[in-house]
Design a protein around this motif. Structure first.
Motif, short mmCIF file in Angstrom:
data_model
loop_
_atom_site.label_atom_id
_atom_site.label_comp_id
_atom_site.label_asym_id
_atom_site.label_seq_id
_atom_site.Cartn_x
_atom_site.Cartn_y
_atom_site.Cartn_z
N GLU A 177 130.97 -24.13 -9.90
CA GLU A 177 130.56 -25.29 -9.11
C GLU A 177 131.36 -26.53 -9.51
O GLU A 177 131.73 -27.36 -8.66
CB GLU A 177 129.06 -25.56 -9.30
CG GLU A 177 128.14 -24.52 -8.71
CD GLU A 177 128.04 -23.27 -9.58
OE1 GLU A 177 128.57 -23.29 -10.73
OE2 GLU A 177 127.44 -22.28 -9.11
N GLU A 220 137.39 -30.94 -4.80
CA GLU A 220 136.98 -31.77 -3.67
C GLU A 220 137.22 -33.25 -3.95
O GLU A 220 137.71 -33.99 -3.09
CB GLU A 220 135.50 -31.53 -3.35
CG GLU A 220 134.99 -32.32 -2.16
CD GLU A 220 135.71 -32.02 -0.86
OE1 GLU A 220 135.82 -32.92 -0.01
OE2 GLU A 220 136.19 -30.87 -0.70
N LEU A 223 134.90 -26.43 -7.97
CA LEU A 223 134.91 -26.88 -6.58
C LEU A 223 134.73 -28.39 -6.48
O LEU A 223 135.35 -29.05 -5.64
CB LEU A 223 133.80 -26.17 -5.80
CG LEU A 223 133.93 -24.65 -5.69
CD1 LEU A 223 132.73 -24.06 -4.97
CD2 LEU A 223 135.22 -24.26 -4.99
N ALA A 230 134.93 -22.03 0.36
CA ALA A 230 135.08 -23.48 0.49
C ALA A 230 136.23 -23.85 1.43
O ALA A 230 136.49 -25.04 1.64
CB ALA A 230 135.32 -24.11 -0.88
#
Length: 269
Positions: free
Chosen positions: A253, A260, A256, A116
């Motif tokens: 997931e 974000e 992340l 990422a």
């Protein structure tokens, strides 16, 4: 009170007079902002002791010298880490077995963070720290290890690309926070709890802002979260909003996604 008239009164009230000035009869010396008197006055100068190679070496172990050592650790840390890309600090137990599910989760998290675009910062040791460094390294990301001098020091793990070893915990902790955009906390012991609660305190007191703290592994952290809710908050030792300072998840997931979202300006969708 009666007297001869030569007495002086040092109490409070209209009869109070100033005590007579004492004539200074002791040696005095200034060293920058420091004032030395009586037996604290040294017979030599700082320059003399610096240039005299035959003098004692006790000065190496005094607190003033430690200030310079501490300063040098900050300078070295700032210099080495100043140009890091966006980074995430990952914490966890040094005792996590290599063949455990927790180790595998650490590798997967390190890899996902690197993919990422994050650098991965750990304490540089074995166990969960090694796992996160390993995942980041395998994915071609920047793997950072911030070690600490301990009696049982094992050195930085082999998956660290950029490593620093510190003498002082508080310098190391500063680097963990200053150069990271968030914490991912894997199951760990006292050291992990120390980092976790320090991060939560910094966020709670707004010393750092927009700083996500993610607890990975609901089965491990569930008991602590229940205690925080049912004891700490219930007894008024913390406020209900403090429970929103961290996230608990079992999904990479979601890790992340939380990271974000924390990078977006307020209100941006």
């Amino acid at each position: 009170m009666t007297g001869t008239g030569d007495e002086k009164h040092y109490g409070h009230g209209p009869e109070q007079v100033d005590a007579p000035a004492r004539k200074r009869a002791w040696p005095e010396k200034r060293k920058g902002p420091v004032l030395l008197r009586r037996d604290q006055v040294e017979s030599s100068t700082t320059d003399q002791r610096l240039l005299d190679t035959t003098g004692p070496t006790d000065w190496l172990h005094t607190d003033p010298w430690r200030v310079w050592r501490i300063t040098s650790e900050f300078v070295e840390g700032f210099g080495a880490l100043a140009e890091l890309p966006a980074a995430i600090s990952v914490f966890g137990s040094a005792r996590t077995p290599v063949d455990s599910d927790e180790y595998k989760a650490g590798v997967a998290i390190g890899r996902a963070l690197a993919e990422a675009g994050y650098a991965v910062i750990t304490g540089g040791g074995p166990g969960a720290m090694e796992a996160a460094n390993r995942g980041a390294s395998d994915a071609g990301g920047l793997s950072v290890g911030l070690g600490i001098e301990l009696p049982f020091e094992q050195g930085l793990n082999e998956f660290v690309d950029l490593g620093l070893n510190f003498r002082y915990f508080f310098v190391r902790k500063t680097m963990f926070v200053k150069y990271a955009q968030g914490f991912v906390v894997l199951p760990g012991g006292l050291g992990t709890l120390d980092e976790l609660f320090e991060a939560l305190t910094l966020v709670q007191t707004k010393k750092v802002t927009r700083f996500p703290v993610i607890l990975f592994g609901s089965a491990y952290w569930g008991g602590l979260v229940e205690w925080l809710k049912n004891t700490l908050v219930a007894e008024g030792k913390a406020s209900p909003p403090d429970l929103e300072l961290f996230h608990v998840t079992d999904e990479i997931e979601e890790v992340l996604k939380i990271l974000e979202e924390s990078r977006r300006p307020n209100g941006e969708i």
